[in-house]
Design a protein around this motif. Sequence first.
Motif, mmCIF file in Angstrom:
data_model
loop_
_atom_site.group_PDB
_atom_site.id
_atom_site.type_symbol
_atom_site.label_atom_id
_atom_site.label_comp_id
_atom_site.label_asym_id
_atom_site.label_seq_id
_atom_site.Cartn_x
_atom_site.Cartn_y
_atom_site.Cartn_z
ATOM 1 N N ARG A 61 -6.671 15.924 11.561
ATOM 2 C CA ARG A 61 -6.308 16.157 10.149
ATOM 3 C C ARG A 61 -4.965 15.511 9.832
ATOM 4 N NH1 ARG A 61 -8.142 21.349 11.453
ATOM 5 N NH2 ARG A 61 -6.002 22.144 11.526
ATOM 6 N N PHE A 62 -4.020 15.632 10.753
ATOM 7 C CA PHE A 62 -2.701 15.027 10.543
ATOM 8 C C PHE A 62 -2.823 13.507 10.441
ATOM 9 C CE2 PHE A 62 1.197 13.116 12.279
ATOM 10 C CZ PHE A 62 2.139 13.659 11.424
ATOM 11 N N SER A 65 -3.991 12.438 7.101
ATOM 12 C CA SER A 65 -3.166 12.850 5.973
ATOM 13 C C SER A 65 -2.267 11.697 5.526
ATOM 14 C CB SER A 65 -2.289 14.042 6.361
ATOM 15 O OG SER A 65 -1.256 13.629 7.254
ATOM 16 N N HIS A 173 -0.968 26.438 13.162
ATOM 17 C CA HIS A 173 -1.221 25.133 12.569
ATOM 18 C C HIS A 173 -2.004 24.221 13.505
ATOM 19 C CE1 HIS A 173 0.749 25.276 8.688
ATOM 20 N NE2 HIS A 173 1.751 25.927 9.232
ATOM 21 N N SER A 213 0.822 28.387 4.335
ATOM 22 C CA SER A 213 1.370 27.044 4.138
ATOM 23 C C SER A 213 0.514 26.038 4.907
ATOM 24 C CB SER A 213 2.829 26.990 4.634
ATOM 25 O OG SER A 213 3.402 25.724 4.378
ATOM 26 N N ASP A 215 -0.572 23.046 4.547
ATOM 27 C CA ASP A 215 -0.224 21.629 4.637
ATOM 28 C C ASP A 215 1.186 21.403 5.168
ATOM 29 O OD1 ASP A 215 -2.704 20.878 3.604
ATOM 30 O OD2 ASP A 215 -2.001 21.151 1.549
ATOM 31 N N HIS A 218 1.928 18.293 7.132
ATOM 32 C CA HIS A 218 1.655 17.052 6.409
ATOM 33 C C HIS A 218 2.752 16.723 5.398
ATOM 34 C CE1 HIS A 218 -2.874 18.113 7.143
ATOM 35 N NE2 HIS A 218 -2.206 17.898 8.257
ATOM 36 N N ALA A 219 3.765 17.580 5.289
ATOM 37 C CA ALA A 219 4.815 17.374 4.294
ATOM 38 C C ALA A 219 5.679 16.168 4.657
ATOM 39 C CB ALA A 219 5.686 18.626 4.184
#
Length: 267
Positions: A61-62, A65, A173, A213, A215, A218-219
């Motif tokens: 997923r990362f 992103s 996470h 939180s 995401d 991915h910030a």
Amino acid sequence: MTRTRTRTRTKYCEGMPYEPVNLPGTIAAILRVLRNKEDTEAGYLVFRHLHGATMIPAARRFTDSPMGRKLATDPDYIRRALGDLPALRSLPAGSLGWHFARHLDANGFDPAGLARITEQAGGEALEELTRISPELFRFIDTLNWLHDLMHPLTGYDRDALGEAAILAFVHQHGAGRGNALIAFAIGMKVRSERPSWPVGEVMAHARSMATASPDFLHADFPALLPQPIHEVRRRLNLRPDPYYRAIPRCSRMEVMLTDEAVMPAGC
């Protein structure tokens, strides 16, 4: 510190490599940590032997992103921003970067410390991972670089309970089951030394904060460094832990993971 060569049988999940769970290796590494808590290689081996494929979905997923795609073209993007301590110190008072610099200075930390320890402890295995799966390596490297930033951002300090909460947070996470085991072990240690503390509530809050939180990893943290920390927390939906804050800081800092930990002024 010596590097350990371990012959393993690599498997693949979602196109990324992983090593099968090695329970004997995990137990041996935990025993090494119990004999010498400064044995950073043993700490790394706990993660390596126990993670299995549990980190792969989050890593995928990362990678998919916007931040993962940015790192694919600029691998040093996060390293440059979080590793420039003079620039962090010059950011506006109250900003995320300013708080991060204060955290590093107060504890005598190198912002690249955890990433460097992982690279040294990982040895040839990590070098091989960098070659065969740069995407997975970038995910692991990002987790290492963000670890110390998570302390001021989430409100969990460098005491043992705060470290356990951070590990529970990153495990939620998808950072691998090794984080959950070490968080549990540290939590039990704290509970045995301070039975009146709300250890269970703190760990539960860390997990729920991570869930709220989704995401977080991915910030674009380099872009967020100049922003007020309370605004960054609002954007990422992070609520500092009331159970943790209810324990006086000087009391919390009496229960540390290392003998070299720096006590805050006034304690």
